[in-house]
Design an enzyme around this catalytic site. Structure first.
Site, PDB file in Angstrom:
ATOM      1  N   SER A  14       0.808  -1.228   0.000  1.00  0.00           N
ATOM      2  CA  SER A  14       0.000   0.000   0.000  1.00  0.00           C
ATOM      3  C   SER A  14       0.839   1.275   0.000  1.00  0.00           C
ATOM      4  CB  SER A  14      -0.938   0.001   1.223  1.00  0.00           C
ATOM      5  OG  SER A  14      -0.182  -0.063   2.420  1.00  0.00           O
ATOM      6  N   SER A 133      15.260  -6.863   3.733  1.00  0.00           N
ATOM      7  CA  SER A 133      16.005  -6.655   4.980  1.00  0.00           C
ATOM      8  C   SER A 133      16.387  -5.183   5.022  1.00  0.00           C
ATOM      9  CB  SER A 133      17.206  -7.603   5.013  1.00  0.00           C
ATOM     10  OG  SER A 133      18.015  -7.374   6.126  1.00  0.00           O
ATOM     11  N   TYR A 147      15.201  -2.836  15.623  1.00  0.00           N
ATOM     12  CA  TYR A 147      15.004  -2.826  14.161  1.00  0.00           C
ATOM     13  C   TYR A 147      16.197  -3.498  13.479  1.00  0.00           C
ATOM     14  CZ  TYR A 147      14.299  -1.241   9.390  1.00  0.00           C
ATOM     15  OH  TYR A 147      14.135  -1.209   8.029  1.00  0.00           O
ATOM     16  N   LYS A 151      16.084  -7.033  11.353  1.00  0.00           N
ATOM     17  CA  LYS A 151      16.507  -7.092   9.945  1.00  0.00           C
ATOM     18  C   LYS A 151      17.691  -8.048   9.762  1.00  0.00           C
ATOM     19  CE  LYS A 151      13.448  -4.535   7.999  1.00  0.00           C
ATOM     20  NZ  LYS A 151      12.529  -5.110   7.004  1.00  0.00           N
TER      21      LYS A 151
HETATM   22  N1  LIG Z   1      12.528   3.429   4.026  1.00  0.00           N
HETATM   23  C1  LIG Z   1      13.742   3.031   4.336  1.00  0.00           C
HETATM   24  O1  LIG Z   1      14.690   3.854   4.518  1.00  0.00           O
HETATM   25  C2  LIG Z   1      14.039   1.561   4.468  1.00  0.00           C
HETATM   26  C3  LIG Z   1      15.386   1.163   4.576  1.00  0.00           C
HETATM   27  C4  LIG Z   1      15.675  -0.189   4.715  1.00  0.00           C
HETATM   28  C5  LIG Z   1      14.652  -1.117   4.716  1.00  0.00           C
HETATM   29  N2  LIG Z   1      13.352  -0.709   4.615  1.00  0.00           N
HETATM   30  C6  LIG Z   1      12.318  -1.752   4.652  1.00  0.00           C
HETATM   31  O2  LIG Z   1      11.516  -1.659   3.493  1.00  0.00           O
HETATM   32  C7  LIG Z   1      10.241  -2.239   3.762  1.00  0.00           C
HETATM   33  C8  LIG Z   1       9.162  -1.317   3.208  1.00  0.00           C
HETATM   34  O3  LIG Z   1       9.168  -0.121   3.955  1.00  0.00           O
HETATM   35  P1  LIG Z   1       8.881   1.304   3.305  1.00  0.00           P
HETATM   36  O4  LIG Z   1      10.098   2.118   3.487  1.00  0.00           O
HETATM   37  O5  LIG Z   1       8.286   1.167   1.967  1.00  0.00           O
HETATM   38  O6  LIG Z   1       7.820   1.850   4.392  1.00  0.00           O
HETATM   39  P2  LIG Z   1       6.285   2.279   4.270  1.00  0.00           P
HETATM   40  O7  LIG Z   1       6.092   3.272   3.180  1.00  0.00           O
HETATM   41  O8  LIG Z   1       5.900   2.666   5.662  1.00  0.00           O
HETATM   42  O9  LIG Z   1       5.554   0.933   3.874  1.00  0.00           O
HETATM   43  C9  LIG Z   1       5.381  -0.111   4.792  1.00  0.00           C
HETATM   44  C10 LIG Z   1       4.349  -1.072   4.223  1.00  0.00           C
HETATM   45  O10 LIG Z   1       4.221  -2.180   5.132  1.00  0.00           O
HETATM   46  C11 LIG Z   1       2.840  -2.404   5.368  1.00  0.00           C
HETATM   47  N3  LIG Z   1       2.650  -3.027   6.681  1.00  0.00           N
HETATM   48  C12 LIG Z   1       3.062  -2.589   7.885  1.00  0.00           C
HETATM   49  N4  LIG Z   1       2.660  -3.439   8.851  1.00  0.00           N
HETATM   50  C13 LIG Z   1       1.979  -4.438   8.221  1.00  0.00           C
HETATM   51  C14 LIG Z   1       1.318  -5.616   8.663  1.00  0.00           C
HETATM   52  N5  LIG Z   1       1.251  -5.943   9.963  1.00  0.00           N
HETATM   53  N6  LIG Z   1       0.749  -6.421   7.740  1.00  0.00           N
HETATM   54  C15 LIG Z   1       0.794  -6.094   6.426  1.00  0.00           C
HETATM   55  N7  LIG Z   1       1.393  -5.009   5.936  1.00  0.00           N
HETATM   56  C16 LIG Z   1       1.972  -4.178   6.832  1.00  0.00           C
HETATM   57  C17 LIG Z   1       2.199  -1.017   5.264  1.00  0.00           C
HETATM   58  O11 LIG Z   1       0.831  -1.107   4.898  1.00  0.00           O
HETATM   59  P3  LIG Z   1      -0.401  -1.001   5.922  1.00  0.00           P
HETATM   60  O12 LIG Z   1      -0.069   0.087   6.895  1.00  0.00           O
HETATM   61  O13 LIG Z   1      -1.553  -0.692   5.014  1.00  0.00           O
HETATM   62  O14 LIG Z   1      -0.523  -2.339   6.540  1.00  0.00           O
HETATM   63  C18 LIG Z   1       2.985  -0.443   4.079  1.00  0.00           C
HETATM   64  O15 LIG Z   1       2.411  -0.855   2.854  1.00  0.00           O
HETATM   65  C19 LIG Z   1      10.176  -2.443   5.271  1.00  0.00           C
HETATM   66  O16 LIG Z   1      10.396  -3.813   5.571  1.00  0.00           O
HETATM   67  C20 LIG Z   1      11.326  -1.609   5.791  1.00  0.00           C
HETATM   68  O17 LIG Z   1      11.861  -2.105   7.002  1.00  0.00           O
HETATM   69  C21 LIG Z   1      13.029   0.606   4.486  1.00  0.00           C
END
Ligand SMILES: NC(=O)c1ccc[n+]([C@@H]2O[C@H](COP(=O)([O-])OP(=O)(O)OC[C@H]3O[C@@H](n4cnc5c(N)ncnc54)[C@H](OP(=O)(O)O)[C@@H]3O)[C@@H](O)[C@H]2O)c1
Length: 272
Positions: A14, A133, A147, A151
């Site tokens: 989403s 991750s 966190y 990861k």
């Molecule tokens: N942004 C960064 O700098 C970064 C860096 C390294 C890794 N990551 C990783 O990348 C991944 C995606 O994160 P993002 O940066 O795209 O963040 P984001 O924009 O906050 O997206 C997170 C997504 O996870 C979903 N989500 C959260 N809890 C959930 C649950 N219990 N069941 C199902 N869906 C769930 C949310 O949807 P709903 O709220 O609708 O459930 C949303 O679609 C994560 O695993 C994060 O740890 C991000």
């Protein structure tokens, strides 16, 4: 007969990285199911990606989503375990319940999905599993210790799993994003005790997390990570890990070759 990925279930579709991945997979002609608690897709995905209400914190919800897709498609060729969230807080100020919540979504959330799809993949002797991750899995981030730990757990889980399932035609890859501009920053929660302004950790934590938030919001576009995921799914042999962008690749390499004390000193200068 060589098989190819056709149907993909991705979690966290989403928003952010998941939404971009869903869009790019749809552009590339894959049949995409995007799961999230909201069960929504972005305007760019509307009509091309199937939204699924799915909470990775609930095995029942994951099972319903997977069996629904199997009933319609007959198979799931690939999963992208991307759903995640972040908590910040000093270790001393993080309750076990708060720590468990972090692992619940980021680690067990991926496991719930993978556990549910593996029997179907094994049956067809084909499958691709991508976990999202983080560079924080290899760089220990203070005040986001749980966190980083979750990861790191995802990363080692993915590597160990790949050894268990390679005989069944199933490949695994872990993606390690660095700072990426998404909704992740705004969704980050600070533990209850770490919100206490009079605490000994308060100022350092605020500075450290503030720096991380600044780096995230000035970080890579989600499309950079999404294209790495799509690239891996299109390969005959996926890489075991992929770290998008050359500077994060270099960090990942340096962390592994530098003496740990030196690495910790450098990380400490940045975040502690
Ligand atoms: N942004 C960064 O700098 C970064 C860096 C390294 C890794 N990551 C990783 O990348 C991944 C995606 O994160 P993002 O940066 O795209 O963040 P984001 O924009 O906050 O997206 C997170 C997504 O996870 C979903 N989500 C959260 N809890 C959930 C649950 N219990 N069941 C199902 N869906 C769930 C949310 O949807 P709903 O709220 O609708 O459930 C949303 O679609 C994560 O695993 C994060 O740890 C991000």
């Amino acid at each position: 007969m060589s098989q190819k990925v056709q149907t993909v279930l991705l979690t966290g579709g989403s928003s952010g990285i998941g939404a971009e991945t869903a869009r790019m997979l749809a552009d590339a002609g894959y049949k995409v199911y995007a799961g999230s608690r909201r069960g929504t897709v972005t305007a760019e995905c509307e009509g091309r990606v199937t939204p699924v209400v799915l909470d990775v914190n609930s095995q029942e919800s994951v099972r319903d989503a997977v069996s629904g897709i199997i009933a319609k498609e007959g198979h799931i060729d690939a999963v992208v375990c991307n759903a995640g969230n972040g908590i910040a807080g000093a270790v001393e100020q993080t309750s076990v319940d708060e720590a468990k919540y972090q692992f619940e979504t980021c680690f067990f959330g991926a496991h719930r999905v993978i556990k549910e799809v593996l029997p179907y993949m094994r049956e067809r002797n084909f499958g691709r599993i991508v976990t999202v991750s983080s560079v924080a899995a290899v760089v220990p981030i203070p005040y986001q210790t749980f966190y980083s730990s979750a990861k790191a757990a995802v990363l080692i889980y993915t590597k160990a799993l790949s050894l268990e399932v390679k005989g069944f035609g199933i490949q695994c890859c872990s993606i390690l994003p660095g700072d990426t501009k998404t909704g992740f920053t705004a969704a980050r929660k600070v533990t209850a005790e770490s919100q206490d302004r009079s605490s000994v950790y308060y100022d350092t934590l605020k500075k450290s997390v503030g720096r991380m938030e600044h780096d995230e919001q000035n970080g890579m576009p989600a499309s950079k990570i999404a294209s790495a995921i799509v690239r891996q799914l299109g390969r005959r042999r996926m890489a075991a890990t992929s770290t998008p962008r050359i500077d994060y690749k270099a960090i990942n390499f340096l962390v592994r070759i530098l003496p740990t004390r030196l690495m910790l000193r450098i990380v400490g200068k940045l975040y502690a």
